[in-house]
Scaffold this active site. Structure first.
Site, PDB file in Angstrom:
ATOM      1  N   GLU A  49      -2.800   3.322  52.003  1.00 43.98           N
ATOM      2  CA  GLU A  49      -2.502   2.738  50.599  1.00 43.98           C
ATOM      3  C   GLU A  49      -1.779   1.426  50.606  1.00 43.98           C
ATOM      4  O   GLU A  49      -0.922   1.178  51.397  1.00 43.98           O
ATOM      5  CB  GLU A  49      -1.545   3.564  49.737  1.00 43.98           C
ATOM      6  CG  GLU A  49      -2.525   4.931  49.010  1.00 43.98           C
ATOM      7  CD  GLU A  49      -1.813   5.590  48.111  1.00 43.98           C
ATOM      8  OE1 GLU A  49      -2.469   6.787  47.816  1.00 43.98           O
ATOM      9  OE2 GLU A  49      -0.773   5.241  47.616  1.00 43.98           O
ATOM     10  N   ASP A  60       6.828   0.293  39.334  1.00 44.66           N
ATOM     11  CA  ASP A  60       7.594   0.337  40.818  1.00 44.66           C
ATOM     12  C   ASP A  60       9.076   0.109  40.218  1.00 44.66           C
ATOM     13  O   ASP A  60       9.603  -0.623  39.758  1.00 44.66           O
ATOM     14  CB  ASP A  60       7.043  -0.583  41.595  1.00 44.66           C
ATOM     15  CG  ASP A  60       5.671  -0.312  41.912  1.00 44.66           C
ATOM     16  OD1 ASP A  60       5.676   0.625  43.050  1.00 44.66           O
ATOM     17  OD2 ASP A  60       4.714  -1.048  41.797  1.00 44.66           O
TER      18      ASP A  60
END
Lengths: 266, 409
Positions: A49, A60
């Site tokens: 990824e 995040d």
């Protein structure tokens, strides 16, 4: 069969669980990002990824946010990320690559243009963090036309009706977010609860279910791999990259990956 | 584009659609981790906010806690000076806490109460929304956390202290440009991490569905009052409305109740900062900037060619935001509202003028709207009427202005 399907089919035959590392493209200069991708494969990654840099990565936590900021400051763009994948494919024909992106860089490039260029580069799947199924239909169609899998997230509080809907639309694999929080919130991880949820999701779909967010070490990876088809590790790896210089980071990543790999296989 | 205009000119105006879209704008672009919280909020908004009980409680709090209705004040001397249209000020600065922000704070906290949420979070730029949120949270005894960009914490010290006195925890945000955009990012991260007990009291008409529609509903009291007050005072509707635009909450609040009055012209005034060519501004609609997705909705945003969000600039913290509410993007597309900008310098001049001529110190945000009035009023007839939303008072800005004047206070 596309690369993602082949990857999970092979794991199944070998009765193994997958290890999926995440790094942010541009956290280090593109040439080093490319080298890191090869290092990750060499040290046991089944699927990669790769994060597309964005100025405002709201899903995040602080570690990956900082990686994004470095990448943005380095002016590494979605186009550069596609170049990195193109280079990667010259040496690696088999390892699936999934881009993890926020929507805006793709919006700016244009959905159709993005799908064409990503397909040409050798991208296998795309996960767009801030694009739930309610908003993804046009992009979904554009990606389908180029045989790129669109990966959807399922979270701890997604209700059954929604899980069902997401599973119908999903391609490639289901990304189960292990906790209510942002990436790297490992303190909040409740392993037994996660296992229960993964088994529950599996009643809705034949697709592999992979788990990420908060997988910090071999112990958690191993516990989760008991139920999930693959374990996704991001923050823990990005932290290691931060702690090392460009000369030592490859060895550090290799040893961390092999620890994770043997924990999962155990 | 002509299809869009035709679609948008439908009367009566009926946007957003069921999915929260205003034409191509708006929507619900959030991570799956937030979707259940958003769904819960949408459900609560639909279930409670339109009931007579909720409306009654909301109206009561607006009247007795915020001090509504706010007057529509004829600025006689300023009108005479500009020698054109008659200018009326909608005095949102006279609300409790000194700005229009209290309207949606009261509405949202009421919804939080109906939902049984115990913890309130909010972002703030100038600090007005933070103060309004801390105020309503204090009144209900709820835990309150305010995220504020470090740069704004510095330039709005008085409001920071005010929030702390009200019992809120103020967390300076040190990422990015350290302003409103980054405060929203951090508030969204907090929300996703505390979805079960936390209500995100968002301070403008941006964000995923239902925020743009919800805050419009709570702010529309401005335009409803102004419309009736104007009819009562002058016997007719105004010719033009003027309001400043950061996210766009005070502007939507004034505009929305007039949206089907096709004879009423509307101006949204963005922050031109140090000039468009300088790149240091917060003008999106007036300069036909790029479109994209930020903070849960598709709208106009300041972004580079790679899709990264650029830093905005304005002398007023409340307009210092690189996005704008999706309904404004839509109202631009269908040409219902004209979007323009005023420079820092023009806003400061208007700030000084209103203070000296009318004895009203306006917020620097509001001063952008006032600056535009000075451009259009002289070209209008003396029997024409302009209503400008005096969205906030300027006490919070005296340090900024003193600094510019080189005065230490």
């Amino acid at each position: 069969m596309n690369r993602i399907q082949t990857c999970f089919e092979q794991l199944k035959q070998k009765k193994q669980k997958g290890l999926i590392p995440y790094i942010t493209a541009g956290h280090h200069p593109p040439a080093e990002t490319l080298q890191l991708l090869h290092t990750l494969v060499k040290s046991g990654a089944d699927l990669l990824e790769l994060g597309v840099p964005f100025s405002d990565p709201v899903a995040d936590g602080p570690v990956i946010e900082k990686a994004h900021q470095k990448a943005v400051a380095r002016h590494v763009t979605l186009a550069d990320v596609l170049d990195i994948v193109t280079e990667f494919r010259k040496q690696d024909e088999n390892t699936p690559v999934v881009l993890m992106s926020y929507l805006n860089p793709i919006e700016v490039m244009g959905y159709t243009d993005f799908a064409i260029r990503a397909s040409k580069a050798g991208v296998d799947g795309v996960l767009i963090v801030d694009c739930p199924p309610e908003e993804s239909s046009i992009l979904h169609t554009a990606l389908d036309a180029k045989q790129i899998d669109i990966i959807y997230l399922v979270s701890p509080n997604t209700d059954d009706q929604r899980i069902k809907k997401i599973c119908t639309l999903a391609r490639g694999y289901i990304y189960y977010v292990s906790l209510k929080g942002v990436t790297g919130d490992s303190d909040k991880l409740a392993i037994d609860e996660v296992k229960k949820r993964i088994n529950h999701i599996k009643t809705f779909t034949q697709l592999p279910v992979c788990v990420g967010f908060g997988v910090k070490d071999g112990k958690t990876a191993s516990a989760l791999a008991a139920t999930a088809d693959a374990v996704i590790v991001g923050t823990a790896l990005v932290k290691t990259l931060d702690a090392h210089s460009s000369s030592t980071m490859y060895t550090a990543i290799e040893s961390q990956m092999s620890e994770l790999h043997s924990a999962i296989d155990a | 584009m002509s299809d869009i205009k035709t679609a948008a000119k439908q009367v009566p105006y009926d946007f957003p659609d069921k999915t929260g879209h205003f034409g191509p704008f708006g929507g619900c672009f959030v991570a799956e981790t937030l979707m259940p919280a958003i769904k819960e909020l949408n459900h609560a908004f639909e279930q409670y906010a339109h009931t007579p009980e909720f409306q009654q409680e909301f109206d009561h709090d607006l009247a007795y806690f915020a001090g509504r209705p706010s007057p529509l004040y004829y600025a006689r001397r300023w009108s005479e000076q500009l020698n054109g249209a008659r200018i009326y000020l909608k005095r949102e600065d006279l609300n409790h806490t000194g700005a229009h922000k209290i309207n949606h704070a009261i509405g949202q906290i009421l919804l939080a109460k109906y939902m049984g949420k115990k913890r309130i979070i909010a972002e703030t730029g100038a600090g007005q929304h933070g103060v309004a949120t801390a105020t309503v949270a204090a009144r209900l005894g709820l835990e309150c956390v305010i995220y504020m960009g470090e740069k704004d914490v510095e330039r709005q010290a008085a409001n920071v202290y005010r929030m702390k006195l009200l019992g809120a925890e103020v967390i300076p945000v040190t990422t990015g440009a350290r302003t409103l955009k980054d405060a929203i990012n951090t508030a969204m991260r907090d929300w996703v991490s505390h979805v079960d007990d936390t209500f995100y009291l968002l301070g403008t008409v941006v964000g995923p569905k239902p925020y743009p529609e919800m805050n419009r509903m709570f702010q529309s009291v401005i335009g409803r009052e102004a419309r009736q007050q104007c009819l009562d005072l002058t016997g007719k509707l105004p010719d033009a409305l003027v309001a400043c635009i950061g996210g766009g909450s005070n502007a939507i609040g004034l505009f929305y109740p007039f949206i089907n009055d096709t004879g009423v012209k509307m101006y949204g005034v963005e922050a031109g900062g140090k000039g468009i060519e300088s790149g240091q501004h917060a003008s999106l609609l007036s300069v036909d900037g790029p479109q994209g997705v930020l903070h849960g909705n598709r709208t106009y945003i300041m972004s580079d060619t790679a899709g990264n969000i650029l830093d905005s600039h304005s002398v007023s913290a409340g307009l210092d935001y690189p996005g704008v509410g999706p309904e404004h993007a839509w109202l631009k597309s269908c040409e219902r509202v004209e979007y323009v900008y005023a420079l820092d310098e023009e806003a400061l001049t208007a700030f000084r003028t209103l203070t000296r001529i009318e004895g009203i110190i306006p917020a620097l945000e509001t001063s952008h709207a006032l600056a535009h009035v000075t451009k259009i009023a002289p070209k209008m007839h003396k029997d024409q009427i302009i209503i400008v939303n005096l969205s906030g008072r300027g006490d919070k800005d005296i340090h900024t202005v003193a600094n510019i004047d080189g005065v230490k206070i």
